[in-house]
Design a protein around this motif. Structure first.
Motif, mmCIF file in Angstrom:
data_model
loop_
_atom_site.group_PDB
_atom_site.id
_atom_site.type_symbol
_atom_site.label_atom_id
_atom_site.label_comp_id
_atom_site.label_asym_id
_atom_site.label_seq_id
_atom_site.Cartn_x
_atom_site.Cartn_y
_atom_site.Cartn_z
ATOM 1 N N GLN A 1 0.809 -1.213 0.000
ATOM 2 C CA GLN A 1 0.000 0.000 0.000
ATOM 3 C C GLN A 1 0.845 1.269 0.000
ATOM 4 O OE1 GLN A 1 -3.303 -0.281 -0.316
ATOM 5 N NE2 GLN A 1 -3.073 -2.504 -0.315
ATOM 6 N N ILE A 2 2.181 1.123 -0.037
ATOM 7 C CA ILE A 2 3.057 2.291 0.018
ATOM 8 C C ILE A 2 2.885 3.120 -1.255
ATOM 9 C CG2 ILE A 2 5.460 3.047 0.083
ATOM 10 C CD1 ILE A 2 6.068 0.505 1.666
ATOM 11 N N THR A 3 2.668 4.414 -1.088
ATOM 12 C CA THR A 3 2.516 5.287 -2.250
ATOM 13 C C THR A 3 3.520 6.432 -2.256
ATOM 14 O OG1 THR A 3 0.856 6.617 -1.082
ATOM 15 C CG2 THR A 3 0.054 4.789 -2.448
ATOM 16 N N LYS A 4 4.210 6.668 -1.141
ATOM 17 C CA LYS A 4 5.195 7.746 -1.067
ATOM 18 C C LYS A 4 6.575 7.166 -0.776
ATOM 19 C CE LYS A 4 2.007 11.342 0.518
ATOM 20 N NZ LYS A 4 1.742 12.373 1.551
ATOM 21 N N THR B 1 7.254 -2.836 -7.235
ATOM 22 C CA THR B 1 8.531 -3.523 -7.414
ATOM 23 C C THR B 1 9.590 -3.140 -6.391
ATOM 24 O OG1 THR B 1 9.289 -1.865 -9.010
ATOM 25 C CG2 THR B 1 8.174 -3.815 -9.885
ATOM 26 N N LEU B 2 9.544 -1.916 -5.853
ATOM 27 C CA LEU B 2 10.565 -1.494 -4.894
ATOM 28 C C LEU B 2 10.695 -2.453 -3.711
ATOM 29 C CD1 LEU B 2 10.627 2.415 -4.582
ATOM 30 C CD2 LEU B 2 12.583 0.886 -4.692
ATOM 31 N N PRO B 3 9.583 -2.807 -3.045
ATOM 32 C CA PRO B 3 9.716 -3.726 -1.905
ATOM 33 C C PRO B 3 10.311 -5.078 -2.303
ATOM 34 C CG PRO B 3 7.557 -2.674 -1.890
ATOM 35 C CD PRO B 3 8.188 -2.356 -3.213
ATOM 36 N N SER C 1 8.832 8.448 0.988
ATOM 37 C CA SER C 1 9.160 8.643 2.399
ATOM 38 C C SER C 1 8.578 7.548 3.286
ATOM 39 C CB SER C 1 8.643 10.013 2.874
ATOM 40 O OG SER C 1 7.243 10.109 2.681
ATOM 41 N N GLU C 2 7.592 6.792 2.779
ATOM 42 C CA GLU C 2 6.979 5.715 3.548
ATOM 43 C C GLU C 2 7.666 4.367 3.331
ATOM 44 O OE1 GLU C 2 3.017 5.747 2.107
ATOM 45 O OE2 GLU C 2 2.402 7.520 3.233
ATOM 46 N N ALA C 3 8.549 4.310 2.348
ATOM 47 C CA ALA C 3 9.196 3.044 2.015
ATOM 48 C C ALA C 3 10.228 2.684 3.076
ATOM 49 C CB ALA C 3 9.856 3.134 0.646
ATOM 50 N N ALA C 4 10.213 1.438 3.479
ATOM 51 C CA ALA C 4 11.154 0.983 4.492
ATOM 52 C C ALA C 4 12.565 0.867 3.917
ATOM 53 C CB ALA C 4 10.705 -0.361 5.051
ATOM 54 N N ASP C 5 13.541 1.165 4.747
ATOM 55 C CA ASP C 5 14.954 0.916 4.434
ATOM 56 C C ASP C 5 15.538 1.825 3.359
ATOM 57 O OD1 ASP C 5 14.899 -1.180 6.288
ATOM 58 O OD2 ASP C 5 14.252 -2.611 4.758
ATOM 59 N N LEU C 6 14.866 2.899 2.987
ATOM 60 C CA LEU C 6 15.472 3.833 2.040
ATOM 61 C C LEU C 6 16.322 4.838 2.808
ATOM 62 C CD1 LEU C 6 12.759 4.618 -0.673
ATOM 63 C CD2 LEU C 6 14.475 2.797 -0.591
ATOM 64 N N SER C 7 17.535 5.060 2.329
ATOM 65 C CA SER C 7 18.470 5.940 3.017
ATOM 66 C C SER C 7 18.074 7.405 2.843
ATOM 67 C CB SER C 7 19.881 5.724 2.474
ATOM 68 O OG SER C 7 19.936 6.091 1.100
ATOM 69 N N ASP C 8 18.593 8.227 3.725
ATOM 70 C CA ASP C 8 18.350 9.665 3.632
ATOM 71 C C ASP C 8 18.903 10.227 2.332
ATOM 72 O OD1 ASP C 8 17.123 9.633 6.101
ATOM 73 O OD2 ASP C 8 18.911 10.272 7.199
ATOM 74 N N GLU C 9 20.024 9.674 1.879
ATOM 75 C CA GLU C 9 20.644 10.161 0.640
ATOM 76 C C GLU C 9 19.729 9.912 -0.565
ATOM 77 O OE1 GLU C 9 23.823 9.427 3.603
ATOM 78 O OE2 GLU C 9 22.109 8.262 2.883
ATOM 79 N N ILE C 10 19.111 8.746 -0.610
ATOM 80 C CA ILE C 10 18.197 8.438 -1.705
ATOM 81 C C ILE C 10 16.946 9.300 -1.616
ATOM 82 C CG2 ILE C 10 16.592 6.672 -2.568
ATOM 83 C CD1 ILE C 10 19.361 6.259 -3.649
ATOM 84 N N LEU C 11 16.381 9.429 -0.440
ATOM 85 C CA LEU C 11 15.170 10.239 -0.269
ATOM 86 C C LEU C 11 15.430 11.688 -0.650
ATOM 87 C CD1 LEU C 11 13.795 8.763 3.077
ATOM 88 C CD2 LEU C 11 12.877 8.415 0.775
ATOM 89 N N MET D 1 14.051 -4.657 -2.976
ATOM 90 C CA MET D 1 14.766 -4.444 -1.719
ATOM 91 C C MET D 1 14.932 -5.760 -0.959
ATOM 92 S SD MET D 1 15.715 -1.278 -1.505
ATOM 93 C CE MET D 1 16.071 -1.033 0.235
ATOM 94 N N GLU D 2 14.010 -6.702 -1.193
ATOM 95 C CA GLU D 2 14.110 -8.034 -0.586
ATOM 96 C C GLU D 2 15.053 -8.953 -1.364
ATOM 97 O OE1 GLU D 2 10.197 -9.642 -0.373
ATOM 98 O OE2 GLU D 2 9.448 -8.078 0.964
ATOM 99 N N GLY D 3 15.496 -8.491 -2.533
ATOM 100 C CA GLY D 3 16.389 -9.319 -3.340
ATOM 101 C C GLY D 3 15.686 -10.345 -4.185
ATOM 102 N N ARG D 4 14.432 -10.105 -4.517
ATOM 103 C CA ARG D 4 13.647 -11.074 -5.283
ATOM 104 C C ARG D 4 13.879 -10.908 -6.788
ATOM 105 N NH1 ARG D 4 8.828 -11.898 -2.245
ATOM 106 N NH2 ARG D 4 7.972 -13.107 -3.978
ATOM 107 N N ASP D 5 13.793 -12.010 -7.517
ATOM 108 C CA ASP D 5 13.694 -11.958 -8.981
ATOM 109 C C ASP D 5 12.290 -11.503 -9.348
ATOM 110 O OD1 ASP D 5 16.229 -12.935 -9.140
ATOM 111 O OD2 ASP D 5 15.691 -14.894 -9.947
ATOM 112 N N LEU D 6 12.160 -10.782 -10.461
ATOM 113 C CA LEU D 6 10.818 -10.355 -10.854
ATOM 114 C C LEU D 6 10.752 -10.027 -12.339
ATOM 115 C CD1 LEU D 6 10.644 -6.961 -11.272
ATOM 116 C CD2 LEU D 6 11.054 -7.047 -8.828
#
Length: 207
Positions: A7-10, A40-42, A12-22, A45-50
């Motif tokens: 359900q993440i749409t922003k 796809t981001l989550p 800033s709400e994504a887990a594990d994103l660094s301050d530099e990326i944000l 970030m989990e290292g999944r193939d897609l």
């Protein structure tokens, strides 16, 4: 590609994103994620193939570029991440966007390899020990055959515009490259359509 619970749409709400990326994403004028980014981001970030089905202009570079930059090791001078694209124009576009995303991460080096440019100019990029390489398949194979680049430390590989690339006659070249990257941990394909060639690569090389 599972979408339940995402359900993440922003950004800033994504887990594990660094301050530099944000900070870089904000500088680029982005705050809300596009659907392909949110889905796809989550997973990346989990290292999944897609395999992600999304047309051009939907923010795919951020979708795979952000996880790549979060996982890159700045201390490692070897190539760790590889993006294949079908054309020079797309390769340059991806490189520009990755560099914008890496604006606040000192030490990230990105090389762009494509046909039509003198080998000597690309050799100077490779001598700087890039951690991320964006390339067209034919030119990358040329560098590999010349011994100019080693890919035995690549852990993340992305095929962008996969259907177009595989339909342009690069199917054998892409397979040759994939077969030589034994260290690969994840393979992500972004494609406007699901073609037989895309499904073949997924079946052969993805988990």
């Amino acid at each position: 590609m599972p979408t339940e619970g995402l359900q993440i749409t922003k950004f800033s709400e994504a887990a594990d994103l660094s301050d530099e990326i944000l900070k870089a994403v904000e500088k680029m004028g982005f705050s809300e994620m596009t659907p392909v980014q949110a889905k796809t981001l989550p997973l990346m970030m989990e290292g999944r193939d897609l395999i992600a089905i999304a047309p051009t202009g939907t923010g795919k570079t951020c979708a795979f570029g952000i996880p790549m930059l979060e996982y890159v090791s700045l201390k490692d001078k070897r190539v760790q991440e590889l993006v294949l694209a079908p054309t020079r124009e797309l390769s340059l576009q991806i490189t520009d966007e990755l560099r914008a995303l890496a604006r606040y991460i000192p030490g990230v080096r990105i090389a762009c390899l494509y046909g039509g440019q003198p080998i000597t100019k690309q050799l100077s990029q490779l001598k700087q020990c890039p951690q991320i390489v964006v390339a067209t398949p034919g030119r990358l194979l040329d560098h590999m055959n010349r011994g100019n680049i080693r890919l035995d430390s690549v852990h993340t590989m992305v095929l962008d515009e996969a259907d177009e690339m595989l339909n342009m006659g690069f199917y054998k070249d892409v397979r040759k490259i994939l077969d030589q990257i034994k260290s690969r941990q994840r393979l992500a394909m972004f494609s406007a359509t699901i073609s037989r060639e895309v499904m073949d690569i997924g079946w052969l090389y993805q988990r």
